[in-house]
Design a protein around this motif. Structure first.
Motif, PDB file in Angstrom:
ATOM      1  N   SER A 194       0.808  -1.230   0.000  1.00 12.07           N
ATOM      2  CA  SER A 194       0.000   0.000   0.000  1.00 12.07           C
ATOM      3  C   SER A 194       0.838   1.275   0.000  1.00 12.07           C
ATOM      4  O   SER A 194       0.356   2.338  -0.369  1.00 12.07           O
ATOM      5  CB  SER A 194      -0.917   0.026   1.222  1.00 12.07           C
ATOM      6  OG  SER A 194      -0.163   0.166   2.415  1.00 12.07           O
ATOM      7  N   GLN A 385      -7.594   3.376  -2.448  1.00 12.44           N
ATOM      8  CA  GLN A 385      -7.219   1.987  -2.194  1.00 12.44           C
ATOM      9  C   GLN A 385      -8.432   1.241  -1.652  1.00 12.44           C
ATOM     10  O   GLN A 385      -9.240   1.814  -0.925  1.00 12.44           O
ATOM     11  CB  GLN A 385      -6.079   1.894  -1.177  1.00 12.44           C
ATOM     12  CG  GLN A 385      -4.785   2.568  -1.610  1.00 12.44           C
ATOM     13  CD  GLN A 385      -3.626   2.182  -0.709  1.00 12.44           C
ATOM     14  OE1 GLN A 385      -3.375   0.999  -0.470  1.00 12.44           O
ATOM     15  NE2 GLN A 385      -2.903   3.177  -0.209  1.00 12.44           N
ATOM     16  N   TRP A 387      -9.074  -2.427   0.374  1.00  8.69           N
ATOM     17  CA  TRP A 387      -8.512  -3.623   1.017  1.00  8.69           C
ATOM     18  C   TRP A 387      -9.643  -4.551   1.438  1.00  8.69           C
ATOM     19  O   TRP A 387     -10.646  -4.109   2.008  1.00  8.69           O
ATOM     20  CB  TRP A 387      -7.711  -3.260   2.283  1.00  8.69           C
ATOM     21  CG  TRP A 387      -6.615  -2.244   2.077  1.00  8.69           C
ATOM     22  CD1 TRP A 387      -6.049  -1.861   0.905  1.00  8.69           C
ATOM     23  CD2 TRP A 387      -5.963  -1.479   3.105  1.00  8.69           C
ATOM     24  NE1 TRP A 387      -5.090  -0.907   1.124  1.00  8.69           N
ATOM     25  CE2 TRP A 387      -5.003  -0.654   2.464  1.00  8.69           C
ATOM     26  CE3 TRP A 387      -6.078  -1.428   4.494  1.00  8.69           C
ATOM     27  CZ2 TRP A 387      -4.190   0.223   3.171  1.00  8.69           C
ATOM     28  CZ3 TRP A 387      -5.268  -0.561   5.202  1.00  8.69           C
ATOM     29  CH2 TRP A 387      -4.322   0.253   4.545  1.00  8.69           C
ATOM     30  N   VAL A 409      -5.172  -6.251  -1.276  1.00  9.18           N
ATOM     31  CA  VAL A 409      -5.215  -4.880  -1.794  1.00  9.18           C
ATOM     32  C   VAL A 409      -5.713  -4.997  -3.230  1.00  9.18           C
ATOM     33  O   VAL A 409      -4.952  -5.271  -4.158  1.00  9.18           O
ATOM     34  CB  VAL A 409      -3.838  -4.197  -1.726  1.00  9.18           C
ATOM     35  CG1 VAL A 409      -3.919  -2.776  -2.286  1.00  9.18           C
ATOM     36  CG2 VAL A 409      -3.326  -4.175  -0.291  1.00  9.18           C
ATOM     37  N   HIS A 412      -5.384  -0.089  -6.026  1.00  6.79           N
ATOM     38  CA  HIS A 412      -4.351   0.825  -5.547  1.00  6.79           C
ATOM     39  C   HIS A 412      -4.074   1.810  -6.680  1.00  6.79           C
ATOM     40  O   HIS A 412      -3.368   1.493  -7.632  1.00  6.79           O
ATOM     41  CB  HIS A 412      -3.074   0.058  -5.179  1.00  6.79           C
ATOM     42  CG  HIS A 412      -2.077   0.888  -4.449  1.00  6.79           C
ATOM     43  ND1 HIS A 412      -0.826   0.428  -4.122  1.00  6.79           N
ATOM     44  CD2 HIS A 412      -2.137   2.156  -3.979  1.00  6.79           C
ATOM     45  CE1 HIS A 412      -0.159   1.373  -3.477  1.00  6.79           C
ATOM     46  NE2 HIS A 412      -0.943   2.431  -3.398  1.00  6.79           N
TER      47      HIS A 412
END
Length: 443
Positions: A194, A385, A387, A409, A412
């Motif tokens: 990340s 992002q 997750w 993830v 991104h």
């Protein structure tokens, strides 16, 4: 009997603004970003300005001829007084130099009228004793929030020198995070993917109920706070005392019921842990079903008192949109966009927890996908992002990896996607990093 004062307006400023645009075709560029037809007090002035904007949007110069043609097309030319009335506006203004000054007067008086209208509605709420006081207070606040939201307050072009200076300040603020571009989570594998939670980013942490969204968010909040950064949490699902209990249990490394028993007995180790938790720079608002505008307003107020380095919203689907009549998709879209605006406005990362739809349960492969985000595709669009938390043990009793949690993830915007493997301690509701040997055995 006293005569109530008339609402604020300035017809001279309205005529000067319209005349300046007719006189100088580029004058509309100065005011088009903030002035709207609704700002005008006189209806015919609003109609003329709307015609000017229509011409401008078609890349036609809004002069006497084109504006009259547009009004004629809308069958409004005679309603505004005909060609002679438009010609008088142009003849009254010697120069267009002062157009922004006059346009700001129009905006200011329009805001004044809107405030007066909102005040009347709020006064009505004061007399309405049939509704609970909490409902009336929320409705009163919503009137003001909606008024503020209508006024687009932005920032014009900024010199690159200023941008570079602010960028350098951001780097300095996160210098203790090593090579990360933002705040670390406390999980090195996740941070490598990340690159941290960066200022101005909306980061969405999503999972099905019971998988551990709140637990992971609290672990991240505690890690960030222990490193001297301030955290603001909007907890719309869990009471603030329950969050405090979890933090004490994390500090002790015990299950929450066990930690609670020690505190009741006056155990000194537990009391010391409670004292350490009380010193963490974490601020919690546990108001249920907050309006997204209330979230932004409360965040601004706290940020004005002290710098907040990370905002956590638990969880996105529980927040309310600006209108009570919106369906779920529109409501969640408004919330998602509001949290994105909050992150950018305060130059702070926002970690928003999100539910996933039941589609995850119906597939043979239960690992979440972006299409599983519940309620609106705008969450995927707005987030920098995304997750996902996946725990195989919840779907497969014979799993080879009990206690393991995968953090995917899946989106991104400014980097790579990937997966980090953590261990979930169910007793203490903590996510922990794995050693390199453990990671190898899992993979």
């Amino acid at each position: 009997m006293s005569i109530p004062p008339s609402p604020p307006f300035d017809l001279a400023a309205e005529r000067a603004t319209l005349g300046a645009i007719l006189l100088e075709r580029d004058a509309i560029v100065v005011v088009a970003s903030f002035l709207t037809p609704a700002h005008f007090y006189l209806e015919r002035h609003a109609q003329i300005f709307q015609a000017m904007l229509t011409c401008y949007q078609r890349r036609e110069p809004p002069d006497l001829t084109t504006v009259a043609a547009e009004l004629r097309r809308q069958e409004q030319l005679e309603l505004v007084g005909g060609m002679s009335a438009i010609g008088e506006l142009a003849a009254e203004v010697p120069t267009a130099v002062h157009i922004e000054y006059y346009a700001r007067i129009i905006e200011r008086t329009a805001v004044g009228r809107a405030l007066i209208e909102a005040a009347g509605q709020i006064a009505g709420l004061g007399y309405d004793d049939s509704r609970p006081i909490e409902d009336r207070l929320d409705a009163a606040a919503q009137h003001i929030y909606q008024l503020a939201a209508k006024r687009q307050i932005g920032q014009d072009f900024v010199a690159l020198s200023q941008i570079v200076s602010e960028y350098f300040d951001t780097i300095q603020d996160t210098a203790d995070e090593g090579d990360l571009l933002g705040l670390g989570t406390g999980y090195p594998d996740l941070d490598i993917i990340s690159q941290g939670m960066k200022p101005g980013e909306l980061v969405v942490l999503a999972a099905r109920p019971g998988v551990g969204k709140t637990a992971m968010a609290l672990c991240i909040a505690r890690y960030v706070a222990l490193r001297g950064h301030r955290v603001g949490i909007f907890s719309m699902e869990m009471d603030r005392e329950l969050l405090a209990q979890r933090l004490v249990a994390m500090e002790l490394g015990l299950a929450t019921p066990h930690a609670l028993r020690l505190l009741r007995r006056g155990d000194q180790t537990a009391i010391n842990a409670l004292a350490r938790v009380s010193e963490l720079p974490i601020h919690i608002d546990h108001t249920p079903s907050l309006n997204v505008m209330a979230i932004r307003d409360r965040a601004r107020r706290l940020s004005s008192e002290r710098r907040i380095d990370l905002w956590i919203v638990d969880y996105l689907q529980l927040a309310q949109g600006p209108s009570e009549r919106d369906d779920e998709v529109r409501r969640i879209t408004a919330v998602s966009q509001g949290l994105t605006s909050l992150a950018r406005e305060l130059r702070t990362p926002v970690l928003a927890l999100s539910q996933l739809s039941r589609a995850v349960e119906g597939r043979a492969e239960h690992i979440p996908m972006l299409s599983d985000l519940r309620g609106s595709g705008s969450i995927e669009q707005d987030a920098s992002q995304v997750w996902f938390i996946y725990r195989d043990e919840l779907y497969n009793r014979q799993t080879e990896y009990p206690g393991m949690a995968e953090i995917h993830v899946a989106k991104h915007r400014n980097g790579e996607t990937g997966m980090a493997t953590l261990r979930f301690d169910r007793a203490t509701t903590q996510f922990r990093s794995l050693s390199s040997r453990q990671i190898s055995s899992v993979r």
